[in-house]
Design an enzyme around this catalytic site. Structure first.
Site, PDB file in Angstrom:
ATOM      1  N   ARG A  97     -21.600   6.245  15.220  1.00  0.00           N
ATOM      2  CA  ARG A  97     -20.950   4.875  14.746  1.00  0.00           C
ATOM      3  C   ARG A  97     -19.267   5.741  14.480  1.00  0.00           C
ATOM      4  O   ARG A  97     -18.271   4.713  15.194  1.00  0.00           O
ATOM      5  CB  ARG A  97     -21.196   4.297  13.932  1.00  0.00           C
ATOM      6  CG  ARG A  97     -21.032   4.463  12.125  1.00  0.00           C
ATOM      7  CD  ARG A  97     -22.221   3.840  11.116  1.00  0.00           C
ATOM      8  NE  ARG A  97     -23.657   4.327  12.094  1.00  0.00           N
ATOM      9  CZ  ARG A  97     -24.684   3.727  11.052  1.00  0.00           C
ATOM     10  NH1 ARG A  97     -24.526   2.745   9.915  1.00  0.00           N
ATOM     11  NH2 ARG A  97     -25.677   4.011  11.636  1.00  0.00           N
ATOM     12  N   LYS A 140     -30.865  16.660   8.218  1.00  0.00           N
ATOM     13  CA  LYS A 140     -32.262  16.206   8.980  1.00  0.00           C
ATOM     14  C   LYS A 140     -33.550  17.008   8.843  1.00  0.00           C
ATOM     15  O   LYS A 140     -33.121  18.133   7.803  1.00  0.00           O
ATOM     16  CB  LYS A 140     -32.224  15.647  10.448  1.00  0.00           C
ATOM     17  CG  LYS A 140     -31.399  14.535  10.666  1.00  0.00           C
ATOM     18  CD  LYS A 140     -31.448  14.427  12.450  1.00  0.00           C
ATOM     19  CE  LYS A 140     -29.838  13.582  13.105  1.00  0.00           C
ATOM     20  NZ  LYS A 140     -30.947  12.026  12.566  1.00  0.00           N
ATOM     21  N   LYS A 181     -22.603   7.735  23.525  1.00  0.00           N
ATOM     22  CA  LYS A 181     -22.266   8.170  22.749  1.00  0.00           C
ATOM     23  C   LYS A 181     -22.762   9.818  22.772  1.00  0.00           C
ATOM     24  O   LYS A 181     -24.072   9.891  24.057  1.00  0.00           O
ATOM     25  CB  LYS A 181     -23.198   8.101  21.428  1.00  0.00           C
ATOM     26  CG  LYS A 181     -23.674   8.825  20.128  1.00  0.00           C
ATOM     27  CD  LYS A 181     -24.697   8.384  19.592  1.00  0.00           C
ATOM     28  CE  LYS A 181     -25.187   9.558  18.503  1.00  0.00           C
ATOM     29  NZ  LYS A 181     -26.702   8.702  17.723  1.00  0.00           N
TER      30      LYS A 181
END
Length: 434
Positions: A282, A208, A196
């Site tokens: 992901r 965030k 990643k």
């Protein structure tokens, strides 16, 4: 304290007064680490002592004396090194031991420095180039590389990386690097490493908080770990064909950014509804795993700073391991123990694939609740398992909860740790378990 300092390891105190039980002892201008034979946590205490010594203003530590082993010297190096001095340790002992330690220190230093760079210094394509340059330098005639960037990702069907990165002015990219020591085109691929490489993670529209975003330059830590592992394995004599796949993007907000409720269709036909743009790791890794499967390797290893849930589960002291192949997971745990890297297996079953349901697609990338809800790390691994071949046989997923520290602590300086590099490098060079 001098900028260069000799450090001795002793098992009897050098001092007789009230300081006799202190871990670090200074006598007549010399520095000693006192480690009784009965010490139950020798490596941890040496690493702790090294942090104390670095804070004294020592620039370079020279290890001297006969009590140092390879393991104790490495523990010292992990504690002593920091952002400004990632390779400032001089080792002692047999040449083979010193060479082994210097190889590890150089690779860890590179990977940690890469992770510590700012998002402005390291946009996605620069991350890919850094990996290509460093690994090619280890074996110039045995490495080839291909980078797909920007709009070409969408045209070639790499929808995860493209969508996560399309909101940034810095184009996303997919690196496929091929280390092939035989140079023969038909040589089987032993392992594919998938990393990643989110060079900065704002969270996208699932933005965030300031505190949660502050350390997100390190969200490409998985890419640094697998690239470092390949470089270290090459230095250790790797003779198998290995491919490195880095999924590089910057997750930003803009008029072109991907959005909640978007549906992505991957190359294997799996459709994914975006339930959380901050569960982007992901999404990009799915592309990397699909590309890895095309090479039909015996083993696929992915590494990522994937979930806060793994940090909550391990305390950030261990990396988390997931696998549907228990024999391979057991081998990984034994390998981690042999190189003294904390690794803890967390639950993963095939039914974890169903833990992020969607009314409009085969799956969502998360659940639209804080942290993805209970079992968030296992659910993320379950999502990834949809994109690996052979029902997960030969696949390991490392959720790198111990990859980075925002602040220094008793064992580590602030910044990247490099944990995972030695374990994965050894998996590359070891024989599969029978």
């Amino acid at each position: 304290m001098n900028s260069t300092c000799q450090i001795s390891l002793i098992n009897q105190p050098i001092l007789a007064d009230w300081q006799r039980e202190k871990l670090v002892q200074i006598h007549e201008g010399k520095v000693y680490i006192y480690l009784p034979v009965s010490d139950k946590f020798p490596l941890q205490n040496i690493q702790k002592a090294a942090r104390s010594i670095e804070k004294m203003g020592v620039d370079t530590a020279t290890l001297v004396g006969e009590l140092w082993s390879e393991d104790t010297q490495w523990a010292f190096a992990l504690g002593f090194t920091c952002a400004e001095k990632l390779t400032s340790v001089e080792f002692t002992g047999e040449k083979s031991c010193v060479d082994s330690l210097n190889n590890k220190l150089a690779v860890f230093g590179w990977a940690r420095d890469l992770t510590n760079q700012t998002p402005t210094q390291l946009p996605p394509e620069s991350l890919a180039k850094s990996a290509i340059d460093y690994i090619t330098a280890q074996a110039p005639d045995k490495v080839t590389a291909k980078v797909i960037a920007g709009e070409a990702l969408e045209k070639e069907g790499w929808v995860g990386i493209y969508n996560v990165g399309k909101g940034s002015i810095h184009p996303p990219c997919l690196l496929e690097l091929d280390f092939n020591p035989s140079k023969a085109e038909k040589t089987p691929v032993s392992t594919c490493l998938v990393g990643k490489g989110i060079t900065f993670d704002s969270g996208g529209y699932s933005i965030k908080s300031n505190a949660g975003m502050f350390n997100m330059k390190a969200d490409m830590g998985g890419a640094a770990v697998v690239a470092g592992a390949l470089a270290l394995a090459i230095r250790q004599g790797l003779n198998q064909r290995v491919k490195l796949i880095l999924c590089c993007a910057e997750n930003m907000i803009s008029s072109h950014a991907y959005k909640l409720s978007d549906i992505l269709t991957y190359k294997n036909g799996v459709t994914c509804e975006v339930a959380n743009t901050d569960a982007e790791g992901r999404i990009v890794l799915a592309d990397g795993l699909l590309l890895a499967a095309e090479s039909e390797p015996a083993m696929i290893i992915d590494a990522a700073t994937l979930t806060g849930a793994s940090v909550m589960a391990t305390g950030g002291d261990y990396s988390a391991l997931f696998s549907l192949d228990q024999k391979l997971a057991d081998q990984a745990k034994l390998t981690a123990k042999a190189v003294n890297e904390p690794l803890w297996q967390l639950p993963l079953e095939i039914w974890h694939q169903e833990k992020c349901p969607s009314e409009f697609a085969d799956t969502a990338n998360s659940r639209p609740i804080p942290g993805g809800g209970p079992g968030g790390a296992s659910n993320a691994a379950g999502f990834l398992s949809r994109f690996v071949p052979n029902e997960g046989k030969g696949w390991l997923h490392f959720d790198l909860s111990a990859a980075y520290n925002g602040n220094s602590n008793r064992l580590w300086a602030a910044g990247a740790t490099g944990l995972g590099i030695a374990t994965i490098a050894n998996l590359l060079t070891s024989e599969p378990s029978k």
